[in-house]
Design an enzyme around this catalytic site. Structure first.
Site, mmCIF file in Angstrom:
data_model
loop_
_atom_site.group_PDB
_atom_site.id
_atom_site.type_symbol
_atom_site.label_atom_id
_atom_site.label_comp_id
_atom_site.label_asym_id
_atom_site.label_seq_id
_atom_site.Cartn_x
_atom_site.Cartn_y
_atom_site.Cartn_z
ATOM 1 N N LYS B 75 6.907 5.631 16.460
ATOM 2 C CA LYS B 75 6.777 5.395 15.014
ATOM 3 C C LYS B 75 5.380 5.831 14.588
ATOM 4 O O LYS B 75 4.405 5.584 15.310
ATOM 5 C CB LYS B 75 6.989 3.900 14.753
ATOM 6 C CG LYS B 75 7.037 3.483 13.299
ATOM 7 C CD LYS B 75 7.282 1.980 13.203
ATOM 8 C CE LYS B 75 7.460 1.505 11.775
ATOM 9 N NZ LYS B 75 7.737 0.048 11.714
ATOM 10 N N SER B 150 11.665 -0.868 8.728
ATOM 11 C CA SER B 150 10.877 0.302 8.426
ATOM 12 C C SER B 150 10.858 1.350 9.545
ATOM 13 O O SER B 150 10.508 2.491 9.289
ATOM 14 C CB SER B 150 9.441 -0.118 8.141
ATOM 15 O OG SER B 150 8.852 -0.677 9.301
ATOM 16 N N SER B 174 11.719 -4.953 11.279
ATOM 17 C CA SER B 174 11.633 -3.492 11.211
ATOM 18 C C SER B 174 12.077 -2.737 12.467
ATOM 19 O O SER B 174 12.181 -1.516 12.438
ATOM 20 C CB SER B 174 10.212 -3.066 10.857
ATOM 21 O OG SER B 174 9.994 -3.237 9.487
#
Lengths: 101, 481
Positions: B75, B150, B174
């Site tokens: 990420k 996310s 997330s």
């Protein structure tokens, strides 16, 4: 129901948060934040008398480390992402008004 | 789809090379990511160099690598000193970190190869990956739908078979929510189990890095590599890392599974309920016992979370001031104007909204009413769970009230987006671990996830239960077309 937050409240918060919001953003933010603040007000239903607040869910203890000199990343690396630099300094616009100097 | 443990074994034994593996992952990304948008940066040169390094290692050294030659996606809020780290924000558009995160280093030491950085909601703030200044990430099961967020990019990289594993971060769901919405495994470890050094901070008392994988076994393998103490994160716990792989095959007969009616109430759609209930039936078939429990404060979790997370975020994001790194406005007079203009130009709408809410919750006159009260409710939520874990080993629930929604469907109503986090945020507030494991598909063919939560440091138990469920079902074998 009146909004819990007024536009002037929102302008004040924007100043504290260092966000130069436009008038449109202020108006929109007043609506959105009012809705969210209206929602979070339900926490008032919970009896929290005498409850100790939790800042960290897992108990944290102070951690000491040895007081020894170690290598740091050095000024070139530290300055590599600077929007503006001057030699080994971060360069910024003037901090004090001419009058106050 | 080859698993990380298979790839690693082949590279260790010499029946495959890391270079071949990386080249095939790079071509999978080139082919599939055009219309998925999972990656914001592909580190081709770095990855090929690392592959070459591993292929050149002596056989004995190679055999010691738990993730030899395994491609992994990170990420883009996890720092890499060989690739930009942008948090999908304009304010960090050209940011090249001077150091790598602890987890990045651990991965490289273990032989894993970082192949790219993945899209996210800006600064990990969101549940759909739509709040990205970079690109739209699409759900491989239905490209008109969001992948969740996310950590949407990392979830899609694994779901679409571009990498067998990926790392995300989980502040309020997330990792678990996008894992659920894209049909992969996602684990949020106990707070403090994995070092946050080099993870760009959002809510410092809530953030944890964790694995995505197709199989629970790969998630266990990856967690074993990244977990453990780190002196650079003083909230990182030094408790021994359990043998996550070793306990996977244990029987779950007699395990007590708590079911809280608060997680199956209003708002949960039928398609999701059906799949979660049938997964509980499966766990009972495997010998587990389900026990009804009460978590009466569950509904206050969202309000509590959105005050604490935004308060912490407003403080953490004060560092983006246009001085040391990141975007600086050209339209500036004095320094305060420079801060305010740089920030307003660099942050997207959701980040601004959260900074505003957090600033308000911490501001003079409102601190007691909002932030302090939320921290007290947090204590009560924790106690609720601690009491529940006196009676049960784990708690099972849906991960989300519904399956993946359409792109744009919720973007005009921030509060509606927050409310969908109801099942995941409690684990962050209480600091406990939780896993999302695929448990079926709704009538539209969209994946559904089962959440398993446990007490602090019970990752081995969660992985054990999830693995036993997975090897006795086939949901994880289905791939999106």
């Amino acid at each position: 129901m009146a909004n819990p937050l007024s536009e002037s409240d929102v302008r004040h918060i924007a100043t504290l948060g260092r966000l130069q919001l436009s008038n449109d953003e202020i108006a929109m933010m007043t609506e959105e934040l009012s809705a969210i603040v209206g929602y979070v007000d339900q926490l008032n239903e919970v009896d929290v008398e005498g409850v100790v607040p939790t800042a960290h869910a897992v108990d944290v203890q102070n951690v000491f480390r040895d007081d020894v000199v170690r290598d740091s990343i050095g000024s070139d690396k530290a300055l590599a992402n600077a929007p503006e630099r001057d030699k080994t300094f971060f360069k910024v616009p003037k901090v004090l008004d001419q009058d106050t100097v | 789809m080859t698993t990380a443990s298979d790839i690693s074994e082949s590279v260790r034994e010499g029946s495959a090379t890391a270079t071949e593996t990386i080249k095939s992952a790079l071509s999978a990304i080139a082919k599939r990511d055009k219309d998925l948008g999972a990656f914001v940066f592909v580190c081709e040169d770095h990855a090929l160099k690392q592959a070459d390094r591993i292929d050149g290692m002596a056989a004995d050294d190679k055999r010691r690598l738990p993730l030899a030659g395994v491609p992994i996606a990170l990420k883009d809020n996890i720092c890499t000193d060989f690739a930009p780290t942008t948090c999908a924000s304009k304010i960090l558009d050209n940011f090249n970190p001077p150091y790598s995160a602890h987890v990045t280093k651990k991965l490289i030491e273990a032989g894993a190869i970082v192949i790219g950085k993945t899209n996210l909601d800006e600064f990990a703030m969101g549940s759909s990956t739509e709040n990205s200044a970079k690109c739209i990430t699409r759900n491989p099961w239905d490209r008109g739908r969001v992948p969740g967020g996310s950590s949407g990019g990392s979830a899609v990289s694994v779901a679409a078979g571009m990498t067998p594993i990926a790392l995300g971060s989980d502040t309020g769901g997330s990792i678990r929510q996008p894992a659920s919405l894209t049909g992969v495994v996602g684990l949020k470890p106990t707070y403090g189990r994995v070092s946050r050094y080099g993870l760009v901070a959002f809510g410092s008392s809530l953030d944890q890095i964790g694995p995505f994988a197709r199989t629970v076994e790969d998630a266990a393998l990856l967690l074993g590599v990244i977990a453990g103490s780190d002196s650079r994160d003083s909230t990182c716990i030094s408790t021994d890392v359990a043998d996550y792989l070793g306990s996977l095959s244990d029987s779950i007969a007699g395990k007590k599974i708590g079911i809280a009616r608060e997680y199956f109430g209003e708002g949960l759609v039928d398609g999701t309920r059906k799949q979660v209930e049938s997964s509980l039936e499966k766990l009972r078939e495997l010998g587990a016992e389900t026990v009804e429990i009460d978590l009466p404060l569950t509904k206050y979790g969202i309000a509590c979370y959105y005050l604490i997370a935004t308060a912490e975020a407003s403080s953490n994001l004060a560092r983006y001031d246009g001085v040391h790194y990141g975007h600086r406005s050209k339209n500036v007079g004095d320094i305060v104007e420079m801060y305010s203009a740089s920030r307003v130009e660099g942050f997207g709408p959701e980040v601004k909204r959260r900074i505003m809410l957090g600033t308000y919750a911490l501001s003079s006159g409102y601190y007691d009413a909002y932030y302090l009260r939320a921290m007290k409710v947090r204590t009560l939520l924790r106690r609720d769970l601690e009491k529940a874990f006196e009676k049960v080993d784990v708690i099972c629930s849906p991960v989300t009230p519904d399956t993946a929604f359409k792109i744009g469907e919720k973007s005009s109503d921030p509060l509606a987006m927050y409310l969908a986090d109801v099942y995941t945020i409690t684990a962050n507030l209480a600091g406990i671990p939780a896993i999302s494991v695929p448990c079926g598909f709704d009538d539209a063919g969209l994946p559904v996830g089962l959440q398993i939560m446990g007490p602090a440091f019970s990752e081995a138990t969660l992985l054990n239960v999830a693995h036993q469920y997975q090897i006795n079902t086939n949901h994880h074998k289905k791939m999106p077309v």
